[in-house]
Design a protein around this motif. Structure first.
Motif, PDB file in Angstrom:
ATOM      1  N   HIS A 180      -1.249  -1.412  12.401  1.00  9.55           N
ATOM      2  CA  HIS A 180       0.056  -0.405  11.182  1.00  9.55           C
ATOM      3  C   HIS A 180      -0.221  -2.050  10.234  1.00  9.55           C
ATOM      4  O   HIS A 180       0.566  -0.868   9.772  1.00  9.55           O
ATOM      5  CB  HIS A 180       1.030  -0.337  12.069  1.00  9.55           C
ATOM      6  N   ILE A 181      -0.745  -2.608   9.963  1.00 13.31           N
ATOM      7  CA  ILE A 181      -0.466  -3.611   8.623  1.00 13.31           C
ATOM      8  C   ILE A 181      -0.397  -2.826   7.186  1.00 13.31           C
ATOM      9  O   ILE A 181       0.361  -3.026   6.465  1.00 13.31           O
ATOM     10  CB  ILE A 181      -1.299  -4.451   8.595  1.00 13.31           C
ATOM     11  N   ASP A 182      -1.066  -1.902   7.386  1.00 15.00           N
ATOM     12  CA  ASP A 182      -0.613  -0.809   6.241  1.00 15.00           C
ATOM     13  C   ASP A 182       0.355  -0.068   6.065  1.00 15.00           C
ATOM     14  O   ASP A 182       0.341   0.002   4.792  1.00 15.00           O
ATOM     15  CB  ASP A 182      -2.817   0.208   6.520  1.00 15.00           C
ATOM     16  N   PHE A 183       0.585   0.216   7.548  1.00 12.71           N
ATOM     17  CA  PHE A 183       1.401   1.454   7.150  1.00 12.71           C
ATOM     18  C   PHE A 183       2.691   0.629   6.178  1.00 12.71           C
ATOM     19  O   PHE A 183       3.778   0.369   5.929  1.00 12.71           O
ATOM     20  CB  PHE A 183       1.626   1.830   8.493  1.00 12.71           C
ATOM     21  N   ILE A 184       2.643  -0.530   7.391  1.00  8.35           N
ATOM     22  CA  ILE A 184       3.729  -1.072   7.091  1.00  8.35           C
ATOM     23  C   ILE A 184       3.595  -1.754   5.466  1.00  8.35           C
ATOM     24  O   ILE A 184       5.406  -2.169   5.361  1.00  8.35           O
ATOM     25  CB  ILE A 184       3.601  -3.170   7.865  1.00  8.35           C
ATOM     26  N   ARG A 185       2.960  -2.395   5.067  1.00  6.15           N
ATOM     27  CA  ARG A 185       2.438  -3.052   3.564  1.00  6.15           C
ATOM     28  C   ARG A 185       3.182  -1.568   3.055  1.00  6.15           C
ATOM     29  O   ARG A 185       3.742  -1.879   1.665  1.00  6.15           O
ATOM     30  CB  ARG A 185       1.462  -3.214   3.114  1.00  6.15           C
ATOM     31  N   GLU A 186       2.919  -0.381   3.029  1.00 11.82           N
ATOM     32  CA  GLU A 186       3.485   0.883   2.560  1.00 11.82           C
ATOM     33  C   GLU A 186       4.701   0.562   2.563  1.00 11.82           C
ATOM     34  O   GLU A 186       5.209   0.785   1.119  1.00 11.82           O
ATOM     35  CB  GLU A 186       2.716   1.968   2.609  1.00 11.82           C
ATOM     36  N   VAL A 187       5.198   0.380   3.718  1.00 13.97           N
ATOM     37  CA  VAL A 187       7.399  -0.021   3.592  1.00 13.97           C
ATOM     38  C   VAL A 187       7.295  -0.508   2.675  1.00 13.97           C
ATOM     39  O   VAL A 187       8.659  -0.293   1.809  1.00 13.97           O
ATOM     40  CB  VAL A 187       7.231   0.350   5.436  1.00 13.97           C
ATOM     41  N   PHE A 188       7.348  -1.504   2.429  1.00 13.88           N
ATOM     42  CA  PHE A 188       7.907  -2.510   2.218  1.00 13.88           C
ATOM     43  C   PHE A 188       7.401  -1.718   0.374  1.00 13.88           C
ATOM     44  O   PHE A 188       8.577  -1.973  -0.257  1.00 13.88           O
ATOM     45  CB  PHE A 188       6.518  -3.932   1.983  1.00 13.88           C
ATOM     46  N   LYS A 189       6.184  -1.740  -0.169  1.00 18.19           N
ATOM     47  CA  LYS A 189       6.218  -1.020  -2.004  1.00 18.19           C
ATOM     48  C   LYS A 189       6.885   0.423  -1.608  1.00 18.19           C
ATOM     49  O   LYS A 189       7.348   0.588  -2.174  1.00 18.19           O
ATOM     50  CB  LYS A 189       4.703  -0.417  -1.495  1.00 18.19           C
ATOM     51  N   THR A 190       7.545   1.355  -0.804  1.00 14.83           N
ATOM     52  CA  THR A 190       8.587   2.426  -1.486  1.00 14.83           C
ATOM     53  C   THR A 190       9.331   2.629  -0.493  1.00 14.83           C
ATOM     54  O   THR A 190      10.300   3.113  -0.460  1.00 14.83           O
ATOM     55  CB  THR A 190       7.149   3.422   0.059  1.00 14.83           C
ATOM     56  N   LYS A 191      10.605   1.498  -0.223  1.00 18.03           N
ATOM     57  CA  LYS A 191      11.458   1.242   0.766  1.00 18.03           C
ATOM     58  C   LYS A 191      12.283  -0.076   0.524  1.00 18.03           C
ATOM     59  O   LYS A 191      11.330  -1.228   0.465  1.00 18.03           O
ATOM     60  CB  LYS A 191      11.312   2.572   2.557  1.00 18.03           C
TER      61      LYS A 191
END
Length: 276
Positions: A180-191
């Motif tokens: 789920h690394i892509d999801f985790i990276r996106e979380v750091f960008k958006t939250k």
């Protein structure tokens, strides 16, 4: 020492739990086998009553032993009332919070459903739920995918603060987070994520094996920034945190008299460092 009042409230079958010491609660291979007390289905109601009893200081560690006995019996009906005790007492009872991951880890299916439900409740003290997830997937690796999906849904839909998001990301790293690394990276960008909990994107990538070292300087959380200033300039102590006496009172663990003393002696707090 238990009193006559304590004895009168609980049956003879419960009495051995009052004689057990703190050290019998150690985690790992030294965990006590509660089957020796021959508790049966009909004893579960009284074990729950003892595990959730907050009305007496004479209980010693009996409630925690009752919790572990229920856990070994896989008494899923005990999960909700014991969780309610945790939420009622809040973060003031650190030993109770620390006991919950071990308590829930024996009851995989009932624990999963209960944790998922309570993640969305506005409890003041629910960070321990993420520690419970970590403990459960450690003992039941087959639960990783289910918890990963629960955490993804929680992160996507919650309005909890950055500390909760940080703990959720930390728990995800234990649930085959590399998937789920892509999801985790996106979380750091958006939250907003509390980097003091799990670090930033690069730290997580290192944890999950996607990189060997950082490419940029690590960002600091607000607390880390304040502590850094404090270390650089001790005279800023009062300005940043208030008077020394107030600060020491603030950071002193909120320990109850019958909790294990944090000095590690194995004695109760009231019989060890309470008055020091």
């Amino acid at each position: 020492m238990k009193t006559r009042d304590t004895e009168s409230r609980y049956s003879e079958k419960m009495q051995p739990l009052f004689e057990l010491e703190y050290k019998a609660l150690w985690y790992g291979d030294e965990r006590l086998d509660y089957s020796q007390f021959k508790f049966q289905q009909e004893d579960i109601e009284e074990l729950i009553a003892l595990a959730t009893d907050t009305n007496s200081e004479d209980l010693d560690y009996a409630p925690f032993h009752a919790m572990h006995a229920l856990s070994q019996m896989q008494a899923v009906e005990s999960i909700e009332p014991i969780l309610q005790r945790v939420f009622m007492q809040g973060s003031e009872h650190y030993f109770l919070n620390d006991t919950m991951p071990s308590f829930l880890s024996n009851m995989r299916d009932g624990a999963i459903d209960t944790i998922e439900r309570h993640l969305y409740v506005k409890h003041e003290n629910k960070l321990f739920l993420f520690d419970c997830i970590t403990e459960i997937v450690k003992k039941h690796p087959d639960a990783k995918d289910e918890f990963a999906n629960i955490l993804i849904e929680y992160i996507n839909s919650t309005d909890d603060d950055e500390t909760h998001i940080g703990f959720a990301i930390s728990a995800m790293t234990k649930c085959d987070g590399d998937k789920h690394i892509d999801f985790i990276r996106e979380v750091f960008k958006t939250k907003k994520v509390d980097v003091g909990v799990v670090g930033d994107t690069e730290d997580v990538e290192i944890i999950l094996g996607f990189r060997e070292r950082r490419a940029t300087n690590r960002k600091k959380s607000e607390l880390q920034k304040k502590l850094g200033k404090l270390l650089e300039s001790p005279e800023n102590f009062d300005r940043l945190f208030g008077s020394a006496s107030n600060t020491l009172q603030y950071i002193k663990p909120n320990i109850k008299r019958n909790d294990p003393c944090p000095c590690g002696s194995g004695k109760k707090y009231k019989k060890c460092c309470l008055n020091k």
